[in-house]
Design a protein around this motif. Sequence first.
Motif, PDB file in Angstrom:
ATOM      1  N   VAL A  92      -2.901   0.025  -3.280  1.00 60.31           N
ATOM      2  CA  VAL A  92      -3.816  -0.429  -4.326  1.00 60.31           C
ATOM      3  C   VAL A  92      -3.747   0.626  -5.432  1.00 60.31           C
ATOM      4  O   VAL A  92      -4.348   1.700  -5.315  1.00 60.31           O
ATOM      5  CB  VAL A  92      -5.265  -0.585  -3.804  1.00 60.31           C
ATOM      6  CG1 VAL A  92      -6.177  -1.068  -4.920  1.00 60.31           C
ATOM      7  CG2 VAL A  92      -5.321  -1.518  -2.603  1.00 60.31           C
ATOM      8  N   PRO A  93      -2.971   0.347  -6.502  1.00 53.65           N
ATOM      9  CA  PRO A  93      -2.813   1.344  -7.569  1.00 53.65           C
ATOM     10  C   PRO A  93      -4.152   1.734  -8.201  1.00 53.65           C
ATOM     11  O   PRO A  93      -5.034   0.881  -8.378  1.00 53.65           O
ATOM     12  CB  PRO A  93      -1.913   0.637  -8.587  1.00 53.65           C
ATOM     13  CG  PRO A  93      -1.205  -0.420  -7.794  1.00 53.65           C
ATOM     14  CD  PRO A  93      -2.189  -0.856  -6.746  1.00 53.65           C
ATOM     15  N   ASP A 109      -6.689  -5.571   6.737  1.00 51.93           N
ATOM     16  CA  ASP A 109      -8.044  -5.898   7.186  1.00 51.93           C
ATOM     17  C   ASP A 109      -9.116  -5.168   6.370  1.00 51.93           C
ATOM     18  O   ASP A 109     -10.288  -5.543   6.413  1.00 51.93           O
ATOM     19  CB  ASP A 109      -8.218  -5.561   8.670  1.00 51.93           C
ATOM     20  CG  ASP A 109      -7.355  -6.445   9.566  1.00 51.93           C
ATOM     21  OD1 ASP A 109      -6.948  -7.543   9.117  1.00 51.93           O
ATOM     22  OD2 ASP A 109      -7.068  -6.023  10.714  1.00 51.93           O
ATOM     23  N   GLU A 110      -8.714  -4.129   5.636  1.00 51.00           N
ATOM     24  CA  GLU A 110      -9.667  -3.362   4.818  1.00 51.00           C
ATOM     25  C   GLU A 110      -9.851  -3.946   3.421  1.00 51.00           C
ATOM     26  O   GLU A 110     -10.715  -3.500   2.671  1.00 51.00           O
ATOM     27  CB  GLU A 110      -9.196  -1.911   4.665  1.00 51.00           C
ATOM     28  CG  GLU A 110      -9.160  -1.131   5.950  1.00 51.00           C
ATOM     29  CD  GLU A 110      -8.611   0.264   5.733  1.00 51.00           C
ATOM     30  OE1 GLU A 110      -9.430   1.207   5.617  1.00 51.00           O
ATOM     31  OE2 GLU A 110      -7.371   0.401   5.662  1.00 51.00           O
ATOM     32  N   LEU A 111      -9.033  -4.921   3.057  1.00 46.92           N
ATOM     33  CA  LEU A 111      -9.130  -5.502   1.726  1.00 46.92           C
ATOM     34  C   LEU A 111     -10.439  -6.274   1.577  1.00 46.92           C
ATOM     35  O   LEU A 111     -10.845  -7.014   2.461  1.00 46.92           O
ATOM     36  CB  LEU A 111      -7.942  -6.430   1.441  1.00 46.92           C
ATOM     37  CG  LEU A 111      -6.591  -5.730   1.354  1.00 46.92           C
ATOM     38  CD1 LEU A 111      -5.473  -6.757   1.242  1.00 46.92           C
ATOM     39  CD2 LEU A 111      -6.561  -4.771   0.179  1.00 46.92           C
ATOM     40  N   ASP A 112     -11.082  -6.073   0.432  1.00 44.81           N
ATOM     41  CA  ASP A 112     -12.355  -6.720   0.119  1.00 44.81           C
ATOM     42  C   ASP A 112     -12.095  -7.730  -0.993  1.00 44.81           C
ATOM     43  O   ASP A 112     -11.823  -7.343  -2.133  1.00 44.81           O
ATOM     44  CB  ASP A 112     -13.361  -5.650  -0.326  1.00 44.81           C
ATOM     45  CG  ASP A 112     -14.701  -6.217  -0.734  1.00 44.81           C
ATOM     46  OD1 ASP A 112     -14.890  -7.452  -0.709  1.00 44.81           O
ATOM     47  OD2 ASP A 112     -15.572  -5.406  -1.097  1.00 44.81           O
ATOM     48  N   GLN A 113     -12.173  -9.003  -0.676  1.00 48.86           N
ATOM     49  CA  GLN A 113     -11.863 -10.056  -1.643  1.00 48.86           C
ATOM     50  C   GLN A 113     -12.817 -10.066  -2.834  1.00 48.86           C
ATOM     51  O   GLN A 113     -12.506 -10.641  -3.872  1.00 48.86           O
ATOM     52  CB  GLN A 113     -11.852 -11.423  -0.959  1.00 48.86           C
ATOM     53  CG  GLN A 113     -10.788 -11.547   0.130  1.00 48.86           C
ATOM     54  CD  GLN A 113      -9.389 -11.186  -0.366  1.00 48.86           C
ATOM     55  OE1 GLN A 113      -8.968 -11.549  -1.450  1.00 48.86           O
ATOM     56  NE2 GLN A 113      -8.649 -10.436   0.450  1.00 48.86           N
ATOM     57  N   THR A 114     -13.975  -9.393  -2.728  1.00 50.42           N
ATOM     58  CA  THR A 114     -14.901  -9.328  -3.859  1.00 50.42           C
ATOM     59  C   THR A 114     -14.566  -8.181  -4.811  1.00 50.42           C
ATOM     60  O   THR A 114     -15.124  -8.107  -5.894  1.00 50.42           O
ATOM     61  CB  THR A 114     -16.356  -9.175  -3.365  1.00 50.42           C
ATOM     62  OG1 THR A 114     -16.484  -7.935  -2.667  1.00 50.42           O
ATOM     63  CG2 THR A 114     -16.742 -10.338  -2.459  1.00 50.42           C
ATOM     64  N   HIS A 118      -8.597  -5.390  -5.422  1.00 48.28           N
ATOM     65  CA  HIS A 118      -7.911  -5.888  -4.243  1.00 48.28           C
ATOM     66  C   HIS A 118      -7.364  -7.300  -4.431  1.00 48.28           C
ATOM     67  O   HIS A 118      -6.935  -7.926  -3.463  1.00 48.28           O
ATOM     68  CB  HIS A 118      -8.847  -5.862  -3.031  1.00 48.28           C
ATOM     69  CG  HIS A 118      -9.279  -4.490  -2.640  1.00 48.28           C
ATOM     70  ND1 HIS A 118     -10.063  -4.237  -1.539  1.00 48.28           N
ATOM     71  CD2 HIS A 118      -9.052  -3.275  -3.191  1.00 48.28           C
ATOM     72  CE1 HIS A 118     -10.292  -2.952  -1.436  1.00 48.28           C
ATOM     73  NE2 HIS A 118      -9.691  -2.337  -2.446  1.00 48.28           N
ATOM     74  N   ALA A 119      -7.359  -7.794  -5.656  1.00 46.00           N
ATOM     75  CA  ALA A 119      -6.818  -9.127  -5.936  1.00 46.00           C
ATOM     76  C   ALA A 119      -5.338  -9.163  -5.569  1.00 46.00           C
ATOM     77  O   ALA A 119      -4.630  -8.150  -5.672  1.00 46.00           O
ATOM     78  CB  ALA A 119      -7.018  -9.475  -7.410  1.00 46.00           C
ATOM     79  N   GLY A 121      -2.730 -10.146  -6.997  1.00 45.68           N
ATOM     80  CA  GLY A 121      -1.792  -9.715  -8.025  1.00 45.68           C
ATOM     81  C   GLY A 121      -1.765  -8.213  -8.260  1.00 45.68           C
ATOM     82  O   GLY A 121      -0.866  -7.693  -8.915  1.00 45.68           O
ATOM     83  N   ARG A 122      -2.744  -7.506  -7.722  1.00 45.19           N
ATOM     84  CA  ARG A 122      -2.842  -6.056  -7.939  1.00 45.19           C
ATOM     85  C   ARG A 122      -2.307  -5.242  -6.771  1.00 45.19           C
ATOM     86  O   ARG A 122      -1.865  -4.113  -6.958  1.00 45.19           O
ATOM     87  CB  ARG A 122      -4.306  -5.660  -8.167  1.00 45.19           C
ATOM     88  CG  ARG A 122      -4.832  -6.189  -9.466  1.00 45.19           C
ATOM     89  CD  ARG A 122      -5.584  -5.210 -10.282  1.00 45.19           C
ATOM     90  NE  ARG A 122      -5.228  -3.829 -10.108  1.00 45.19           N
ATOM     91  CZ  ARG A 122      -6.041  -2.818 -10.330  1.00 45.19           C
ATOM     92  NH1 ARG A 122      -7.251  -3.040 -10.730  1.00 45.19           N
ATOM     93  NH2 ARG A 122      -5.641  -1.583 -10.164  1.00 45.19           N
ATOM     94  N   ILE A 123      -2.391  -5.773  -5.570  1.00 46.25           N
ATOM     95  CA  ILE A 123      -1.968  -5.006  -4.400  1.00 46.25           C
ATOM     96  C   ILE A 123      -0.456  -5.113  -4.213  1.00 46.25           C
ATOM     97  O   ILE A 123       0.173  -6.058  -4.668  1.00 46.25           O
ATOM     98  CB  ILE A 123      -2.703  -5.462  -3.120  1.00 46.25           C
ATOM     99  CG1 ILE A 123      -2.389  -6.926  -2.810  1.00 46.25           C
ATOM    100  CG2 ILE A 123      -4.195  -5.221  -3.244  1.00 46.25           C
ATOM    101  CD1 ILE A 123      -2.895  -7.382  -1.458  1.00 46.25           C
ATOM    102  N   VAL A 124       0.094  -4.102  -3.567  1.00 42.45           N
ATOM    103  CA  VAL A 124       1.545  -4.067  -3.329  1.00 42.45           C
ATOM    104  C   VAL A 124       1.770  -3.907  -1.828  1.00 42.45           C
ATOM    105  O   VAL A 124       1.477  -2.843  -1.269  1.00 42.45           O
ATOM    106  CB  VAL A 124       2.193  -2.891  -4.098  1.00 42.45           C
ATOM    107  CG1 VAL A 124       3.685  -2.851  -3.851  1.00 42.45           C
ATOM    108  CG2 VAL A 124       1.875  -2.967  -5.583  1.00 42.45           C
ATOM    109  N   PRO A 125       2.277  -4.958  -1.162  1.00 37.61           N
ATOM    110  CA  PRO A 125       2.558  -4.829   0.270  1.00 37.61           C
ATOM    111  C   PRO A 125       3.578  -3.713   0.523  1.00 37.61           C
ATOM    112  O   PRO A 125       4.558  -3.568  -0.200  1.00 37.61           O
ATOM    113  CB  PRO A 125       3.135  -6.198   0.645  1.00 37.61           C
ATOM    114  CG  PRO A 125       2.611  -7.136  -0.411  1.00 37.61           C
ATOM    115  CD  PRO A 125       2.537  -6.305  -1.663  1.00 37.61           C
TER     116      PRO A 125
END
Length: 154
Positions: A92-93, A109-114, A118-119, A121-125
Amino acid sequence: MSEQPINEPGGADGAPLPPLGSQERIAQQRIGEALLTEDGRITDTPQAKTVAIQALAGRMQSSTPALVLASMGLVVGNDMAAHLGNGRYVLVPHDERYPSMGADVLHVDELDQTDPRHASGRIVPMDTEQADTLVRVIAVSELMGAWAYGPTTT
């Protein structure tokens, strides 16, 4: 070549640098930034640093794990090297415009959709080429910072 030590104030010609914040210093900085590229498209220092870091990261022949080990510090940690290639982790930049500023490593599992950071388009697997590139850029940024400031011990 100047005889003046590089840690002494003064320009390459030995003349003292204009005071910080002065119009002359601001003009010199703008000229220097414009000269970073042939067409003068770089207009500010953060942008210039980002371009330089990305170019250097792309040219370095060291493996990404080796760069991470060499740059271990506040921004780059074991988690970046340990989870690189693992699709259950993401980066997560910290700043989309300046990716070299770092990223958090999170388990999916730590990503918070709110949280807008963490959208999708922003996260990088971590199992993508983009993650390898981002980790290299962050590591090179850390190395450049270490080179720029030198050792912190006396």
